[in-house]
Design a protein around this motif. Structure first.
Motif, PDB file in Angstrom:
ATOM      1  N   ARG A 163     -49.702  16.578  36.499  1.00  0.00           N
ATOM      2  CA  ARG A 163     -49.563  17.947  36.961  1.00  0.00           C
ATOM      3  C   ARG A 163     -48.989  18.856  35.876  1.00  0.00           C
ATOM      4  O   ARG A 163     -49.269  20.044  35.844  1.00  0.00           O
ATOM      5  CB  ARG A 163     -48.636  17.977  38.191  1.00  0.00           C
ATOM      6  N   ASP A 164     -48.200  18.239  34.989  1.00  0.00           N
ATOM      7  CA  ASP A 164     -47.500  19.036  33.975  1.00  0.00           C
ATOM      8  C   ASP A 164     -48.410  19.914  33.122  1.00  0.00           C
ATOM      9  O   ASP A 164     -48.139  21.094  32.967  1.00  0.00           O
ATOM     10  CB  ASP A 164     -46.680  18.119  33.060  1.00  0.00           C
ATOM     11  N   PRO A 165     -49.480  19.349  32.538  1.00  0.00           N
ATOM     12  CA  PRO A 165     -50.300  20.195  31.682  1.00  0.00           C
ATOM     13  C   PRO A 165     -50.867  21.408  32.429  1.00  0.00           C
ATOM     14  O   PRO A 165     -51.007  22.476  31.851  1.00  0.00           O
ATOM     15  CB  PRO A 165     -51.419  19.259  31.227  1.00  0.00           C
ATOM     16  N   GLU A 213     -49.355  23.024  34.821  1.00  0.00           N
ATOM     17  CA  GLU A 213     -48.275  24.004  34.919  1.00  0.00           C
ATOM     18  C   GLU A 213     -48.044  24.660  33.565  1.00  0.00           C
ATOM     19  O   GLU A 213     -47.834  25.872  33.478  1.00  0.00           O
ATOM     20  CB  GLU A 213     -46.993  23.333  35.411  1.00  0.00           C
ATOM     21  N   ALA A 214     -48.122  23.851  32.512  1.00  0.00           N
ATOM     22  CA  ALA A 214     -47.968  24.416  31.173  1.00  0.00           C
ATOM     23  C   ALA A 214     -49.050  25.465  30.931  1.00  0.00           C
ATOM     24  O   ALA A 214     -48.790  26.527  30.366  1.00  0.00           O
ATOM     25  CB  ALA A 214     -48.046  23.309  30.130  1.00  0.00           C
ATOM     26  N   ALA A 215     -50.262  25.162  31.391  1.00  0.00           N
ATOM     27  CA  ALA A 215     -51.362  26.109  31.198  1.00  0.00           C
ATOM     28  C   ALA A 215     -51.106  27.409  31.952  1.00  0.00           C
ATOM     29  O   ALA A 215     -51.370  28.495  31.448  1.00  0.00           O
ATOM     30  CB  ALA A 215     -52.675  25.476  31.653  1.00  0.00           C
ATOM     31  N   ALA A 269     -62.038   9.414  23.957  1.00  0.00           N
ATOM     32  CA  ALA A 269     -61.379   9.612  22.669  1.00  0.00           C
ATOM     33  C   ALA A 269     -60.697  10.982  22.639  1.00  0.00           C
ATOM     34  O   ALA A 269     -59.588  11.129  22.141  1.00  0.00           O
ATOM     35  CB  ALA A 269     -62.392   9.499  21.540  1.00  0.00           C
ATOM     36  N   GLU A 270     -61.375  11.990  23.199  1.00  0.00           N
ATOM     37  CA  GLU A 270     -60.808  13.334  23.316  1.00  0.00           C
ATOM     38  C   GLU A 270     -59.412  13.275  23.911  1.00  0.00           C
ATOM     39  O   GLU A 270     -58.494  13.933  23.475  1.00  0.00           O
ATOM     40  CB  GLU A 270     -61.672  14.165  24.293  1.00  0.00           C
ATOM     41  N   LEU A 271     -59.294  12.476  24.980  1.00  0.00           N
ATOM     42  CA  LEU A 271     -58.037  12.429  25.710  1.00  0.00           C
ATOM     43  C   LEU A 271     -57.047  11.449  25.092  1.00  0.00           C
ATOM     44  O   LEU A 271     -55.982  11.214  25.625  1.00  0.00           O
ATOM     45  CB  LEU A 271     -58.287  12.022  27.165  1.00  0.00           C
ATOM     46  N   GLY A 272     -57.444  10.860  23.964  1.00  0.00           N
ATOM     47  CA  GLY A 272     -56.555   9.886  23.344  1.00  0.00           C
ATOM     48  C   GLY A 272     -56.485   8.587  24.128  1.00  0.00           C
ATOM     49  O   GLY A 272     -55.501   7.874  24.062  1.00  0.00           O
ATOM     50  N   HIS A 278     -60.323  24.635  30.809  1.00  0.00           N
ATOM     51  CA  HIS A 278     -59.743  24.100  29.579  1.00  0.00           C
ATOM     52  C   HIS A 278     -58.890  22.858  29.792  1.00  0.00           C
ATOM     53  O   HIS A 278     -58.636  22.116  28.845  1.00  0.00           O
ATOM     54  CB  HIS A 278     -58.876  25.163  28.890  1.00  0.00           C
ATOM     55  N   ILE A 279     -58.388  22.641  30.995  1.00  0.00           N
ATOM     56  CA  ILE A 279     -57.480  21.509  31.210  1.00  0.00           C
ATOM     57  C   ILE A 279     -58.086  20.491  32.169  1.00  0.00           C
ATOM     58  O   ILE A 279     -58.249  19.324  31.841  1.00  0.00           O
ATOM     59  CB  ILE A 279     -56.113  21.983  31.764  1.00  0.00           C
ATOM     60  N   PRO A 303     -61.881  18.907  31.015  1.00  0.00           N
ATOM     61  CA  PRO A 303     -61.847  17.873  29.971  1.00  0.00           C
ATOM     62  C   PRO A 303     -61.233  16.569  30.474  1.00  0.00           C
ATOM     63  O   PRO A 303     -61.672  15.488  30.102  1.00  0.00           O
ATOM     64  CB  PRO A 303     -60.955  18.482  28.879  1.00  0.00           C
TER      65      PRO A 303
END
Ligand SMILES: Nc1ncnc2c1ncn2[C@@H]1O[C@H](COP(=O)(O)OP(=O)(O)O)[C@@H](O)[C@H]1O
Ligand SMILES: [Mg+2]
Lengths: 297, 362
Positions: A185-187, A189-191, A291-294, A204-205, A208
């Motif tokens: 959830r954090d990303p 909220e950061a967005a 890979a995008e997401l690591g 964007h979040i 992906p």
């Protein structure tokens, strides 16, 4: 003198190897071999006549085959995309539901529980031009038409796609929903704090993050749809006049109706290529998205 | 100018009230730390300022504008989250530049702002890595960099250091303080760690159960705690508290030892039940004490346990049946059971009403 004994691991694996050989390997080799013969079910002796790549050459210059091939690709493309969009929409809505979500999730799975044959019959009835639900509904709403849903080439294609989509959109919905549940959830909220509108956050979040889940669904479904046979066979049998012929109905017609098994098997090998290509394509995309997401490695 | 004010701010989760109408004025450029035990409503308060939680009652203003109904993106704030909240699919560079990209700033401006932030935080080497390939401290730095590129009016930090190991935490604490000196923006910082609060804050807001207990500079909270909760929360080791009863000009501790009333104590009635409080720093063995002006009371106590810390040793002793801690400066080895003479610095002692816990101060 000690007898030479098979290594233990081989002994233990032997039953599995024998079963796999019997049910997979031998039929596979046999069908591959027979695709190089003019094998007809009605004349077994033809199995021993080697004709080289004759069957393949014949297929590649056969307009009917290419029509079915093209139709299959079209069918795949439309069905997968519509299922993706609907599945994504359903998953996003379900994710917002706070009350009764379990029940909804179960209901969502219902279409997947039916045999494709049943779904085929059900839609054959729904789209029937005389007694079907759709035409009856249209007529009772005042449209004085009896649309030939399963007779007109384009409408029949539409009807089959509709049935296929009805049955399997939930595969996308469920997998994407799983992705949404797993999403941190954090990303998000950061967005929000970073200035994103809800649409931008999604674009964007969220998206992906969902891509690997979408490609998994795509891979599974592309294999599924590429061998769509049952629904088509039940609803139109590839007809009328081959206007809904897909690769698998064409193959079964060639193999079992015309009894030309050698030719049918050759078609099978060509169309497997199609499946493999789709699968490789989506798998590449999947690895890239991970890979995008690591997540790779 | 970006003041932040909270007036009678309430947060309810259904029946449960997490924040009970708090009032707070934060000056432009001030570094305010919200501190308190976990679950006291710090994050909730911060998230209401950020716009990530609805406000159930009261008003929040940022720069004089009531922001209750504004989404986060219209508040011009940045937030650093406890779990960093980096965008996993973006490189460090993209993470840093994301907010500017969303704001559709020109490309050169983004590059410039990102490079500047990277320079400040020492991220230059890591710009093309994904968050998964970063260590905890590096992620923390990226999260801070992401917050500073936008030059927001207000920075919000929610326990940004609590996932780091002790050494890195100390290091990042210094960096945050330097960052504040550089950017001069208003910072609201949440932590449960009183050391962080003491070292970072211009002003500390100490919270408990959704209420503000005390607001003040670190030294105010340390030297003049309003109640026993503040007294034991701020400072390490926590303030020693011993039950006692007022008798004339003395306090009788647990019916056994009597000490003179500190002159700082306010009006007390004879026979009033109190808690007598003093810090370890103010109970020192003679010969190992810091020389200070002021009234002194001498006590003979036997040491039960020692904790050497290098420049000083913590001595555990027993005062009127209660375990209290004392500090030995320029320490020498002490064996448990040893009897020592202690000086109690009376002017630094506190008296709290036993029932309410409130400080009684003149
Ligand atoms: N989403 C939520 N729903 C219900 N209760 C919550 C929610 N978030 C926090 N709370 C409650 O509100 C209180 C304050 O929480 P929080 O602000 O996170 O505390 P802190 O950050 O000080 O540790 C806690 O009692 C917590 O259980
Ligand atoms: Mg918290």
């Amino acid at each position: 003198m000690t007898r030479r004994r098979l290594p233990e691991w081989l002994v233990l694996l032997l039953p599995a190897i024998i079963v796999i050989a019997a049910v997979v390997l031998i039929p596979l080799l046999f069908s591959l071999y027979s695709s190089f013969t003019p094998y007809k079910l009605t004349r077994p002796s033809t199995l021993w006549k080697w004709v080289g790549t004759y069957n393949y050459e014949k297929i590649l210059s056969d307009a009917k085959f290419w029509a079915a091939f093209g139709r299959t690709v079209l069918f795949l493309t439309i069905v997968l995309n519509v299922e993706l969009l609907l599945g994504l929409g359903i998953a996003l809505m379900m994710n917002k539901v706070t009350w009764g979500q379990r029940t909804l999730r179960t209901i969502l799975m219902f279409p997947m529980m039916f045999s494709p044959i049943l779904v085929g019959f059900q839609f054959k009835f729904i789209f029937n031009d005389n007694i079907g639900l759709v035409n009856n509904a249209l007529q009772s709403m005042g449209f004085n038409v009896a649309l030939p849903w399963l007779v007109d080439g384009k409408l029949a294609m539409f009807s089959i796609m509709f049935a296929e989509i009805w049955m399997s959109t939930s595969v996308f919905a469920i997998l994407i929903l799983a992705g949404l549940f797993a999403m941190p959830r954090d990303p998000l909220e950061a967005a929000k704090v970073d200035g994103c509108t809800p649409w931008q956050s999604f674009r964007h979040i969220t998206l992906p993050f969902l891509m690997p889940f979408i490609y998994i669904a795509m891979t599974i479904r592309s294999l599924d749809v590429a061998r769509a046979y049952d629904i088509v066979q039940i609803m139109t049998g590839g007809g009328p006049a081959r206007r809904t012929e897909l690769l698998w109905t064409l193959m079964s017609r060639t193999g079992y109706v015309d009894a030309r098994m050698g030719l049918a098997n050759a078609m099978g090998y060509v169309s497997i290529l199609l499946s493999i290509l789709f699968t490789i394509y989506f798998f590449r995309k999947l690895s890239a998205a991970r890979a995008e997401l690591g997540m790779a490695g | 100018m970006t003041e932040v004010t909270l007036s009678k701010v309430v947060k309810k989760y259904g029946q449960h009230q997490a924040v009970h109408g708090i009032d707070l004025d934060i000056q432009d450029g001030e570094f305010v730390v919200l501190v308190g035990p976990s679950g006291c409503g710090k994050s909730t308060t911060l998230r209401m300022i950020a716009g990530l939680e609805d406000i159930s009652g009261g008003d929040v203003t940022i720069g004089g504008r009531v922001v209750n109904d504004l989404p986060p993106r219209e508040r011009n704030i940045s937030m650093v989250f406890q779990n960093y909240a980096l965008y996993p699919h973006m490189t460090v560079r993209e993470n840093l530049g994301f907010s500017l990209k969303i704001a559709k700033r020109p490309e050169q401006e983004i590059v410039k702002a990102v490079d500047e932030a990277a320079g400040i935080l020492g991220l230059d080497e890591l710009m093309d890595r994904k968050p998964a390939a970063l260590s905890g401290g590096q992620r923390q730095r990226v999260a801070m960099g992401r917050a500073i590129v936008r030059h927001p009016d207000v920075f919000l930090f929610d326990e940004p250091l609590s996932n780091l190991d002790a050494k890195l935490r100390t290091q990042m604490r210094v960096e945050i303080k330097k960052l504040h000196q550089k950017v001069e923006s208003t910072i609201i910082y949440v932590t449960h760690d009183q050391v962080e609060a003491m070292t970072l804050a211009d002003r500390i807001v100490l919270m408990r159960d959704g209420h503000i207990v005390q607001v003040g500079t670190p030294l105010e909270l340390f030297n003049r705690p309003v109640d026993t909760f503040v007294a034991t929360f701020i400072g390490s080791p926590p303030m020693n508290l011993v039950d006692g009863v007022v008798q004339g000009e003395t306090i009788v501790l647990n019916g056994s030892i009597s000490v003179p009333l500190p002159v700082t104590a306010g009006p007390l009635t004879n026979g009033q039940a109190v808690k007598f409080g003093f810090r370890a720093d103010n109970l020192m063995p003679i010969g190992h004490a810091v020389e200070e002006e002021g009234a002194v009371h001498e006590l003979d106590l036997s040491v039960t346990l020692t904790e050497p810390l290098g420049t000083e040793t913590l001595l555990f002793t027993n005062l009127a049946g209660v375990e209290v801690q004392a500090k030995m400066f320029n320490p020498r080895p002490v064996t448990p059971g040893e009897q020592l003479q202690f000086r109690l610095m009376l002017d630094k002692c506190h008296v709290f009403d036993a029932k309410s816990g409130q400080a009684v101060r003149g």
